[in-house]
Design an enzyme around this catalytic site. Structure first.
Site, PDB file in Angstrom:
ATOM      1  N   HIS A 183     -14.093  34.491  29.685  1.00  0.00           N
ATOM      2  CA  HIS A 183     -13.124  34.791  28.626  1.00  0.00           C
ATOM      3  C   HIS A 183     -11.701  34.312  28.928  1.00  0.00           C
ATOM      4  O   HIS A 183     -10.831  34.411  28.086  1.00  0.00           O
ATOM      5  CB  HIS A 183     -13.081  36.297  28.334  1.00  0.00           C
ATOM      6  CG  HIS A 183     -12.342  37.073  29.389  1.00  0.00           C
ATOM      7  ND1 HIS A 183     -12.927  37.457  30.557  1.00  0.00           N
ATOM      8  CD2 HIS A 183     -11.067  37.503  29.448  1.00  0.00           C
ATOM      9  CE1 HIS A 183     -12.050  38.096  31.301  1.00  0.00           C
ATOM     10  NE2 HIS A 183     -10.904  38.141  30.659  1.00  0.00           N
TER      11      HIS A 183
HETATM   12  C1  UD1 Z   1      -7.404  40.735  27.908  1.00  0.00           C
HETATM   13  C2  UD1 Z   1      -6.549  40.660  29.179  1.00  0.00           C
HETATM   14  C3  UD1 Z   1      -7.423  40.151  30.329  1.00  0.00           C
HETATM   15  C4  UD1 Z   1      -8.668  40.994  30.476  1.00  0.00           C
HETATM   16  C5  UD1 Z   1      -9.420  40.989  29.150  1.00  0.00           C
HETATM   17  C6  UD1 Z   1     -10.695  41.794  29.190  1.00  0.00           C
HETATM   18  C7  UD1 Z   1      -4.174  40.151  28.830  1.00  0.00           C
HETATM   19  C8  UD1 Z   1      -3.137  39.123  29.004  1.00  0.00           C
HETATM   20  N1  UD1 Z   1      -5.442  39.728  29.024  1.00  0.00           N
HETATM   21  O1  UD1 Z   1      -7.783  39.418  27.564  1.00  0.00           O
HETATM   22  O2  UD1 Z   1      -6.674  40.211  31.536  1.00  0.00           O
HETATM   23  O3  UD1 Z   1      -9.481  40.471  31.507  1.00  0.00           O
HETATM   24  O4  UD1 Z   1      -8.542  41.529  28.139  1.00  0.00           O
HETATM   25  O5  UD1 Z   1     -11.465  41.575  28.036  1.00  0.00           O
HETATM   26  O6  UD1 Z   1      -3.861  41.285  28.544  1.00  0.00           O
HETATM   27  N2  UD1 Z   1     -10.287  40.399  20.149  1.00  0.00           N
HETATM   28  C9  UD1 Z   1     -11.242  40.970  19.341  1.00  0.00           C
HETATM   29  N3  UD1 Z   1     -11.407  42.322  19.409  1.00  0.00           N
HETATM   30  C10 UD1 Z   1     -10.660  43.113  20.214  1.00  0.00           C
HETATM   31  C11 UD1 Z   1      -9.664  42.524  21.019  1.00  0.00           C
HETATM   32  C12 UD1 Z   1      -9.501  41.169  20.984  1.00  0.00           C
HETATM   33  O7  UD1 Z   1     -11.941  40.307  18.612  1.00  0.00           O
HETATM   34  O8  UD1 Z   1     -10.891  44.342  20.244  1.00  0.00           O
HETATM   35  C13 UD1 Z   1     -10.127  38.930  20.103  1.00  0.00           C
HETATM   36  C14 UD1 Z   1      -8.973  38.497  19.232  1.00  0.00           C
HETATM   37  O9  UD1 Z   1      -9.331  37.321  18.612  1.00  0.00           O
HETATM   38  C15 UD1 Z   1      -7.873  38.234  20.243  1.00  0.00           C
HETATM   39  C16 UD1 Z   1      -8.659  37.727  21.439  1.00  0.00           C
HETATM   40  O10 UD1 Z   1      -9.879  38.465  21.410  1.00  0.00           O
HETATM   41  O11 UD1 Z   1      -6.929  37.334  19.791  1.00  0.00           O
HETATM   42  C17 UD1 Z   1      -7.970  37.930  22.737  1.00  0.00           C
HETATM   43  O12 UD1 Z   1      -7.665  39.327  22.958  1.00  0.00           O
HETATM   44  P1  UD1 Z   1      -6.443  39.747  23.921  1.00  0.00           P
HETATM   45  O13 UD1 Z   1      -6.338  41.214  24.026  1.00  0.00           O
HETATM   46  O14 UD1 Z   1      -5.247  38.970  23.537  1.00  0.00           O
HETATM   47  O15 UD1 Z   1      -6.844  39.178  25.338  1.00  0.00           O
HETATM   48  P2  UD1 Z   1      -8.248  39.077  26.075  1.00  0.00           P
HETATM   49  O16 UD1 Z   1      -8.643  37.641  26.080  1.00  0.00           O
HETATM   50  O17 UD1 Z   1      -9.252  40.067  25.608  1.00  0.00           O
END
Ligand code: UD1
Length: 375
Positions: free
Chosen positions: A214
């Site tokens: 991820h």
């Molecule tokens: C975040 C953390 C990462 C951790 C990971 C675990 C930061 C900088 N990164 O990354 O360190 O290892 O979580 O999963 O904080 N999304 C959904 N549903 C959700 C949340 C997110 O679909 O409930 C999708 C959205 O498109 C979003 C993308 O995932 O834009 C990224 O989510 P985000 O919270 O920005 O970072 P992660 O890649 O999950």
């Protein structure tokens, strides 16, 4: 010195999936001890049921007292939203301390709000360094540690890192690893790999590998993702790869037109899994391929060989002592490592010091001494 009658309040912050695993044993240990009251704030960084609610259920985490519902956004927006929405909560609660875990955007955002208000910041999983400032998590780690008052670390290298960055030794405590507390506490209840695969319409192969991916650096660039997936496909032609797909990665894989190569029997694609399902899969896997941080530690605790699909790790004990090998993303290196795994059976490793399931108890003892006694 007398003890206060009503327990003092610590605000605990969680936002993203790995945070939930870390807060679970801390919440349980604080409740069992009884001297401090944990008020839980969920920032809402992760909001999907599969990334959030299921973890609260699997790990018996108390319902958050407050959900800030920040959701997704750019780093600036996500961090700013947590800060803006947390400030009035801290004004109202006036906690003795704010406890943050890990390295996600919610971690630095909450630490910054608390520090500016003069509220002591407690950082669990401090001192880990990849020395790669292009990782958003590395920026979050370095900055959070600079403004923390108590720093709980999982491995000795983290102490060296913090000393180098000028953090006074009396703030730093080697307590072990709360993520491993959670693992030890839940391993017996883990969902069997057979059940998890059957629910997705697959049958359990004799041996299998588990893949998680991820990191933006791996999945956000089409070229890197394609190269990486081609290398992994080479392994999948020899051992079936079970792949629970993070929402970010699902989006990128389909945009890259890679869905074609991800077919059974080589690949078994699953939605994001709950904690107990993932634990059941990793504990019975022959090999784990991952770019996650926590999974490097869980595989070391389980004695399962792990290939880390990144150029570095902030968790060196998993390599020097555990079952982890840092592979990078070059397909040739990946296939060479797999060839070696086939002949040797992979690294066996040993469990790092204090990864014994009691880290949260040690943290609780230190917090209670510091925050529950009044002059
Ligand atoms: C975040 C953390 C990462 C951790 C990971 C675990 C930061 C900088 N990164 O990354 O360190 O290892 O979580 O999963 O904080 N999304 C959904 N549903 C959700 C949340 C997110 O679909 O409930 C999708 C959205 O498109 C979003 C993308 O995932 O834009 C990224 O989510 P985000 O919270 O920005 O970072 P992660 O890649 O999950």
């Amino acid at each position: 010195m007398s003890r206060s009658r009503s327990p003092f309040t610590i605000v605990g912050i969680v936002g993203a999936r790995p945070n939930f695993v870390k807060i679970a044993p801390i919440a349980a240990a604080l409740a069992a001890d009884g001297r401090l009251h944990l008020q839980l704030v969920h920032t809402g960084q992760h909001y999907d049921a599969a990334l959030s609610d299921s973890f609260f259920a699997d790990l018996s985490i108390p319902r958050p007292d407050i959900n800030l519902e920040v959701g997704s956004g750019s780093h600036a927006v996500q961090t700013a939203e947590v800060m803006t929405r947390l400030e009035p909560v801290l004004d109202r609660v006036q906690p003795a301390a704010v406890l943050v875990v890990g390295d996600v955007n919610s971690t630095i955002a909450a630490a910054l709000v608390a520090a500016k208000k003069g509220i002591p910041v407690v950082h669990v999983e401090a001192g880990l360094r990849s020395f790669d400032r292009r990782m958003p998590e590395e920026v979050n780690r370095v900055l959070t540690d600079q403004i923390s008052d108590l720093l709980f670390v999982t491995e000795s290298e983290a102490i060296t890192n913090l000393h180098r960055e000028g953090i006074s030794p009396e703030k730093i405590f080697l307590v072990g690893n709360v993520m491993i507390d959670a693992l030890r506490g839940h391993l017996k209840r883990a969902t069997s790999a057979t059940t998890t695969l059957r629910q997705a319409g697959f049958s359990l192969p004799e041996r299998f590998a588990v893949l998680t991916l991820h990191r933006p650096s791996n999945v956000d660039h089409l070229g890197t993702l394609t190269r990486l997936m081609n290398g992994i496909a080479g392994i999948a032609s020899e051992i079936p790869v079970v792949f629970p797909v993070h929402p970010r990665t699902a989006e990128r894989l389909s945009a890259a037109g890679l869905s074609g190569i991800l077919a059974p029997p080589s690949f078994m694609l699953l939605p994001p899994l709950g904690y107990l399902e993932m634990l059941g899969l990793t504990s019975s896997a022959a090999l784990v391929l991952t770019d996650s941080g926590g999974i490097q530690e869980e595989t070391t605790a389980l004695g399962v060989p792990c290939f880390t699909l990144r150029e570095n790790t902030e968790r060196p004990a998993t390599v020097t002592e555990g079952t982890n090998t840092v592979i990078g993303t070059d397909p040739a290196r990946l296939l060479a490592a797999y060839a070696e795994f086939k002949t040797t059976g992979g690294k066996r490793g040993r469990i790092p010091e204090l990864w014994d399931g009691k880290a949260a108890q040690r943290i609780t003892a230190i917090l209670a001494k510091k925050f529950s006694e009044v002059e």
